[in-house]
Design a protein around this motif. Structure first.
Motif, PDB file in Angstrom:
ATOM      1  N   VAL A  26     -18.820   2.952  -1.476  1.00 48.73           N
ATOM      2  CA  VAL A  26     -18.219   2.403  -0.260  1.00 48.73           C
ATOM      3  C   VAL A  26     -19.265   2.058   0.806  1.00 48.73           C
ATOM      4  O   VAL A  26     -19.294   0.953   1.323  1.00 48.73           O
ATOM      5  CB  VAL A  26     -17.188   3.388   0.340  1.00 48.73           C
ATOM      6  CG1 VAL A  26     -16.476   2.745   1.522  1.00 48.73           C
ATOM      7  CG2 VAL A  26     -16.197   3.840  -0.712  1.00 48.73           C
ATOM      8  N   GLY A  27     -20.121   3.023   1.161  1.00 44.53           N
ATOM      9  CA  GLY A  27     -21.083   2.801   2.226  1.00 44.53           C
ATOM     10  C   GLY A  27     -20.592   3.240   3.588  1.00 44.53           C
ATOM     11  O   GLY A  27     -21.341   3.235   4.566  1.00 44.53           O
ATOM     12  N   PHE A  28     -19.324   3.640   3.686  1.00 48.37           N
ATOM     13  CA  PHE A  28     -18.709   4.181   4.909  1.00 48.37           C
ATOM     14  C   PHE A  28     -18.028   5.495   4.557  1.00 48.37           C
ATOM     15  O   PHE A  28     -17.437   5.619   3.486  1.00 48.37           O
ATOM     16  CB  PHE A  28     -17.642   3.219   5.449  1.00 48.37           C
ATOM     17  CG  PHE A  28     -18.129   2.275   6.507  1.00 48.37           C
ATOM     18  CD1 PHE A  28     -17.836   2.496   7.849  1.00 48.37           C
ATOM     19  CD2 PHE A  28     -18.864   1.150   6.171  1.00 48.37           C
ATOM     20  CE1 PHE A  28     -18.254   1.613   8.825  1.00 48.37           C
ATOM     21  CE2 PHE A  28     -19.292   0.261   7.134  1.00 48.37           C
ATOM     22  CZ  PHE A  28     -18.994   0.491   8.465  1.00 48.37           C
ATOM     23  N   PHE A  29     -18.086   6.462   5.454  1.00 46.69           N
ATOM     24  CA  PHE A  29     -17.357   7.706   5.226  1.00 46.69           C
ATOM     25  C   PHE A  29     -17.183   8.458   6.542  1.00 46.69           C
ATOM     26  O   PHE A  29     -17.979   8.321   7.466  1.00 46.69           O
ATOM     27  CB  PHE A  29     -18.084   8.600   4.196  1.00 46.69           C
ATOM     28  CG  PHE A  29     -19.540   8.842   4.504  1.00 46.69           C
ATOM     29  CD1 PHE A  29     -19.947   9.946   5.237  1.00 46.69           C
ATOM     30  CD2 PHE A  29     -20.503   7.966   4.041  1.00 46.69           C
ATOM     31  CE1 PHE A  29     -21.279  10.164   5.514  1.00 46.69           C
ATOM     32  CE2 PHE A  29     -21.854   8.177   4.305  1.00 46.69           C
ATOM     33  CZ  PHE A  29     -22.243   9.277   5.042  1.00 46.69           C
ATOM     34  N   TYR A  30     -16.094   9.218   6.624  1.00 53.30           N
ATOM     35  CA  TYR A  30     -15.824  10.067   7.783  1.00 53.30           C
ATOM     36  C   TYR A  30     -16.447  11.448   7.549  1.00 53.30           C
ATOM     37  O   TYR A  30     -16.493  11.921   6.415  1.00 53.30           O
ATOM     38  CB  TYR A  30     -14.319  10.258   7.981  1.00 53.30           C
ATOM     39  CG  TYR A  30     -13.550   9.012   8.333  1.00 53.30           C
ATOM     40  CD1 TYR A  30     -13.305   8.672   9.660  1.00 53.30           C
ATOM     41  CD2 TYR A  30     -13.031   8.182   7.341  1.00 53.30           C
ATOM     42  CE1 TYR A  30     -12.568   7.536   9.983  1.00 53.30           C
ATOM     43  CE2 TYR A  30     -12.305   7.044   7.646  1.00 53.30           C
ATOM     44  CZ  TYR A  30     -12.080   6.727   8.983  1.00 53.30           C
ATOM     45  OH  TYR A  30     -11.360   5.610   9.308  1.00 53.30           O
ATOM     46  N   VAL A  31     -16.912  12.086   8.630  1.00 50.51           N
ATOM     47  CA  VAL A  31     -17.425  13.453   8.532  1.00 50.51           C
ATOM     48  C   VAL A  31     -16.726  14.329   9.569  1.00 50.51           C
ATOM     49  O   VAL A  31     -16.428  13.894  10.677  1.00 50.51           O
ATOM     50  CB  VAL A  31     -18.956  13.524   8.735  1.00 50.51           C
ATOM     51  CG1 VAL A  31     -19.681  12.748   7.643  1.00 50.51           C
ATOM     52  CG2 VAL A  31     -19.367  13.023  10.110  1.00 50.51           C
ATOM     53  N   LYS A  32     -16.452  15.567   9.163  1.00 47.61           N
ATOM     54  CA  LYS A  32     -15.904  16.557  10.083  1.00 47.61           C
ATOM     55  C   LYS A  32     -16.840  17.766  10.109  1.00 47.61           C
ATOM     56  O   LYS A  32     -17.790  17.846   9.325  1.00 47.61           O
ATOM     57  CB  LYS A  32     -14.495  16.973   9.665  1.00 47.61           C
ATOM     58  CG  LYS A  32     -14.415  17.634   8.299  1.00 47.61           C
ATOM     59  CD  LYS A  32     -12.967  17.983   7.948  1.00 47.61           C
ATOM     60  CE  LYS A  32     -12.887  18.666   6.590  1.00 47.61           C
ATOM     61  NZ  LYS A  32     -11.487  19.020   6.239  1.00 47.61           N
ATOM     62  N   ASN A  33     -16.583  18.711  11.023  1.00 47.68           N
ATOM     63  CA  ASN A  33     -17.477  19.855  11.218  1.00 47.68           C
ATOM     64  C   ASN A  33     -18.916  19.385  11.415  1.00 47.68           C
ATOM     65  O   ASN A  33     -19.856  19.894  10.808  1.00 47.68           O
ATOM     66  CB  ASN A  33     -17.382  20.827  10.034  1.00 47.68           C
ATOM     67  CG  ASN A  33     -16.015  21.446   9.900  1.00 47.68           C
ATOM     68  OD1 ASN A  33     -15.336  21.704  10.897  1.00 47.68           O
ATOM     69  ND2 ASN A  33     -15.575  21.668   8.676  1.00 47.68           N
ATOM     70  N   HIS A  34     -19.065  18.394  12.316  1.00 46.30           N
ATOM     71  CA  HIS A  34     -20.367  17.764  12.547  1.00 46.30           C
ATOM     72  C   HIS A  34     -21.212  18.493  13.584  1.00 46.30           C
ATOM     73  O   HIS A  34     -22.388  18.142  13.779  1.00 46.30           O
ATOM     74  CB  HIS A  34     -20.182  16.310  12.967  1.00 46.30           C
ATOM     75  CG  HIS A  34     -19.125  16.116  14.015  1.00 46.30           C
ATOM     76  ND1 HIS A  34     -19.278  16.533  15.319  1.00 46.30           N
ATOM     77  CD2 HIS A  34     -17.888  15.566  13.927  1.00 46.30           C
ATOM     78  CE1 HIS A  34     -18.186  16.227  16.004  1.00 46.30           C
ATOM     79  NE2 HIS A  34     -17.304  15.636  15.185  1.00 46.30           N
ATOM     80  N   GLY A  35     -20.637  19.455  14.282  1.00 45.53           N
ATOM     81  CA  GLY A  35     -21.425  20.287  15.182  1.00 45.53           C
ATOM     82  C   GLY A  35     -21.538  19.793  16.607  1.00 45.53           C
ATOM     83  O   GLY A  35     -22.177  20.453  17.438  1.00 45.53           O
ATOM     84  N   ILE A  36     -20.935  18.655  16.956  1.00 48.36           N
ATOM     85  CA  ILE A  36     -21.005  18.139  18.323  1.00 48.36           C
ATOM     86  C   ILE A  36     -19.752  18.567  19.075  1.00 48.36           C
ATOM     87  O   ILE A  36     -18.641  18.240  18.653  1.00 48.36           O
ATOM     88  CB  ILE A  36     -21.139  16.612  18.332  1.00 48.36           C
ATOM     89  CG1 ILE A  36     -22.388  16.197  17.551  1.00 48.36           C
ATOM     90  CG2 ILE A  36     -21.204  16.084  19.762  1.00 48.36           C
ATOM     91  CD1 ILE A  36     -22.551  14.704  17.407  1.00 48.36           C
TER      92      ILE A  36
END
Length: 247
Positions: A26-36
């Motif tokens: 895909v080249g796109f993805f969502y991330v969670k628990n990123h620390g911000i």
């Protein structure tokens, strides 16, 4: 991304396997628990909205065209997705790594290095926005480690390339579209990003990503996530294994 902040090697490898699949397919993805912290993100959104609500006469004092560097205000029409495209319908404010005015690259005339430019009309803008930049910058370091593992490389493989990066934060505002034209007005025209990767926080819908069948797919905001997309540089570094996706 929680494994990136721990010492569990197997958990990191599991994450890297998922990441590799997303980067190739895909080249796109969502991330969670990123620390911000979300509280910081909300504060930055407030400062961003306050800046873009300032009169044009005030914002124009920080115009990058006057400053002649990639720091400051980007007015509507200043950017296009390509030489033959119509101007983007967006305003922006750009900051990057804070460097002193005696930085050798700055003194040599580089448009990419040197001190940032901060709006004097908003006393909290500098502190909050630069804190956010530093937080995302550190997340970028973590992601480089994850990309290295996804490529079957040592986790710190990319660190030597990150000594003085041109990482940039761009705050964006899309004014309401004028419906006087028959064709749609694009906030940003279709393009791929030129850097290694982009970390995007969306507060509104509108982003579309092109899939392998050349169909445009909505990439809607998902609460408590950031959206990452691979850029042209990472695609080149990986010999086209990771995909830079039009959006």
């Amino acid at each position: 991304l929680k494994p990136l902040y721990g010492d569990d090697i197997s958990a990191k490898q599991e994450l890297a396997t998922e990441l590799r699949e997303a980067c190739i397919r895909v080249g796109f993805f969502y991330v969670k628990n990123h620390g911000i912290p979300y509280s910081l993100m909300q504060s930055v959104q407030v400062q961003t909205e306050r800046f873009f609500a300032l009169p044009e006469s005030v914002k124009s004092r920080y115009d990058i065209g006057l400053i002649n560097r990639h720091r400051g205000f980007v007015p509507v029409g200043a950017l296009t997705a390509g030489p033959d495209e119509v101007p983007d319908q967006q305003e922006g404010y750009e900051i990057a790594l804070e460097l002193p005015d005696d930085d050798p690259d700055f003194l040599a005339g580089s448009k990419l290095f040197g001190p940032n430019v901060w709006p004097k009309e908003l006393p909290e803008f500098q502190s909050l926005v630069y804190t956010y930049f530093e937080s995302v910058f550190q997340l970028g370091h973590k992601l480089f480690g994850a990309f290295a593992l996804a490529l079957d490389l040592p986790e710190r493989y990319f660190e030597n390339e990150l000594t003085k990066p041109i990482a940039q934060l761009r705050l964006l505002y899309y004014p309401p579209a004028e419906n006087r034209k028959s064709e749609p007005q694009m906030g940003i025209g279709a393009h791929t990003d030129y850097e290694c990767f982009t970390i995007l926080w969306q507060t509104e819908p509108g982003l579309q990503v092109q899939n392998r069948d050349s169909e445009w797919i909505e990439a809607l905001p998902i609460e408590n996530t950031l959206l990452i997309n691979i850029g042209d540089m990472m695609m080149r570094w990986t010999n086209n294994l990771f995909r830079s996706t039009p959006h």
